[in-house]
Design an enzyme around this catalytic site. Structure first.
Site, mmCIF file in Angstrom:
data_model
loop_
_atom_site.group_PDB
_atom_site.id
_atom_site.type_symbol
_atom_site.label_atom_id
_atom_site.label_comp_id
_atom_site.label_asym_id
_atom_site.label_seq_id
_atom_site.Cartn_x
_atom_site.Cartn_y
_atom_site.Cartn_z
ATOM 1 C CG ASN A 10 -1.762 1.194 1.385
ATOM 2 O OD1 ASN A 10 -1.835 2.006 0.460
ATOM 3 N ND2 ASN A 10 -2.421 1.336 2.527
ATOM 4 C CD1 TRP A 11 3.772 1.126 -2.804
ATOM 5 C CD2 TRP A 11 3.870 2.354 -4.684
ATOM 6 N NE1 TRP A 11 4.641 0.502 -3.673
ATOM 7 C CE2 TRP A 11 4.713 1.233 -4.830
ATOM 8 C CE3 TRP A 11 3.774 3.266 -5.736
ATOM 9 C CZ2 TRP A 11 5.457 1.008 -6.002
ATOM 10 C CZ3 TRP A 11 4.510 3.041 -6.908
ATOM 11 C CH2 TRP A 11 5.342 1.920 -7.019
ATOM 12 C CG HIS A 99 -6.005 1.727 4.735
ATOM 13 N ND1 HIS A 99 -5.671 2.782 5.558
ATOM 14 C CD2 HIS A 99 -4.950 0.878 4.764
ATOM 15 C CE1 HIS A 99 -4.465 2.570 6.053
ATOM 16 N NE2 HIS A 99 -3.999 1.428 5.594
ATOM 17 C CD GLU A 101 -3.475 5.606 6.303
ATOM 18 O OE1 GLU A 101 -3.364 5.661 5.063
ATOM 19 O OE2 GLU A 101 -2.594 5.122 7.047
ATOM 20 N N GLY A 177 2.009 2.504 10.635
ATOM 21 C CA GLY A 177 2.944 3.616 10.465
ATOM 22 C C GLY A 177 3.608 4.068 11.750
ATOM 23 C CB SER A 216 4.909 -1.383 12.110
ATOM 24 O OG SER A 216 4.423 -0.060 12.293
ATOM 25 N N GLY A 238 4.860 1.484 4.756
ATOM 26 C CA GLY A 238 6.194 2.090 4.651
ATOM 27 C C GLY A 238 7.244 1.203 3.996
HETATM 28 P P1 PGA Z 1 2.616 0.465 7.652
HETATM 29 O O1 PGA Z 1 1.182 0.643 6.939
HETATM 30 O O2 PGA Z 1 3.206 -0.824 7.125
HETATM 31 O O3 PGA Z 1 3.401 1.671 7.213
HETATM 32 O O4 PGA Z 1 2.376 0.414 9.108
HETATM 33 C C1 PGA Z 1 0.330 -0.443 6.730
HETATM 34 C C2 PGA Z 1 -0.966 0.020 6.111
HETATM 35 O O5 PGA Z 1 -1.484 1.072 6.487
HETATM 36 O O6 PGA Z 1 -1.529 -0.666 5.234
#
Ligand code: PGA
Length: 256
Positions: A10-11, A99, A101, A177, A216, A238
């Site tokens: 997931n960019w 997602h 977000e 993140g 993460s 990330g």
């Molecule tokens: P992250 O993000 O690996 O940077 O924690 C994962 C995601 O939100 O899909």
């Protein structure tokens, strides 16, 4: 029966044409186990470019391109939205839906997320349905209630039988993140709960649906996470922006 493993990148709102090129050349010699699919999800403007470059470079056929979002509507006056038909037109076969977000910043509800999963399946796209609890919800012991309340509206909308074509990504919001990964034991325990929740409604579906862990994940912790019985790969933020790291993560996945 072997359950498919999936590693999805997931960019988010990162990357550019240069990253498309770096990723395509970086993945040229990737070694994947059988029963593993890789799905790279760049922002909308790069979907077609990435797809074409992957094909032109003759990358491993298990490497696919996915979208980070899609509209629940078919077409019409929805400025700024992208339809399932447009994704199919670009030969895209996967889409991330719901997602955290999208849920927190853009206020997508579980009902709306369910409509997006429905629209994706109708169009022949594989939805990667994201679910996950916040730090406060985990602290107050509400994790299972929250996850059930995120999955059930989708089952109510599409029916449990069609859920066999859905991929679930469990992403604890507090681990996204932040560098704070869930321990492999905690992630396994939650994945086991999700599988049992599905099994109560349909055992075949529960055996078949890939359950990805996200939050993460990196080259150092992926092996231990992916070794857990109910973890079938990951959704990587990330670490998916660095070809070398992403390659290591993809190579650690195995079908179960
Ligand atoms: P992250 O993000 O690996 O940077 O924690 C994962 C995601 O939100 O899909």
């Amino acid at each position: 029966m072997t359950r498919q493993a999936i590693v999805a990148a997931n960019w988010k709102m990162n990357g550019d044409s240069a990253l498309v090129d770096t990723m395509v050349s970086g993945l040229a010699d990737i070694k994947l186990s059988s029963h593993v699919d890789v799905v790279i999800c760049p922002s909308f403007p790069y979907l077609s470019e990435l797809n074409q470059k992957i094909k032109a470079a003759k990358l491993n056929e298990a490497i696919h391109v996915g979208s980070q979002n899609v509209s629940e509507h078919e077409s019409g006056a929805f400025t700024g939205e992208i339809s399932t038909a447009m994704l199919k037109d670009l030969a895209i076969n996967y889409v991330i839906v719901g997602h955290s977000e999208r849920r927190s910043i853009y206020k997508e509800t579980s009902t709306q997320v369910a409509k997006k999963v429905h629209a994706a399946l109708n169009a022949g796209l594989t939805p990667i349905l994201c679910i996950g609890e916040s730090e406060a919800e985990r602290a107050t012991g509400e994790t299972e209630t929250v996850l059930s309340a995120q999955i059930q509206p989708v089952i109510d909308d599409i029916g449990i039988d069609k859920f066999i074509d859905v991929v679930i990504a469990y992403e604890p919001v507090w681990a996204i993140g932040t560098g704070k990964t869930a321990s492999s034991a905690m992630a396994q325990e939650t994945h086991q709960f999700i599988r049992q929740f599905l099994a109560q409604q349909n055992e075949l579906v529960s055996d078949k649906v890939p359950l990805l862990y996200g939050g993460s994940v990196n080259a150092a912790n992926c092996e231990e996470l992916f070794a857990q019985t109910d973890i079938d790969g990951g959704l990587i933020g990330g670490a998916s922006l660095k070809a070398e790291q992403f390659k290591i993560i993809c190579s650690a996945a195995k079908g179960k």
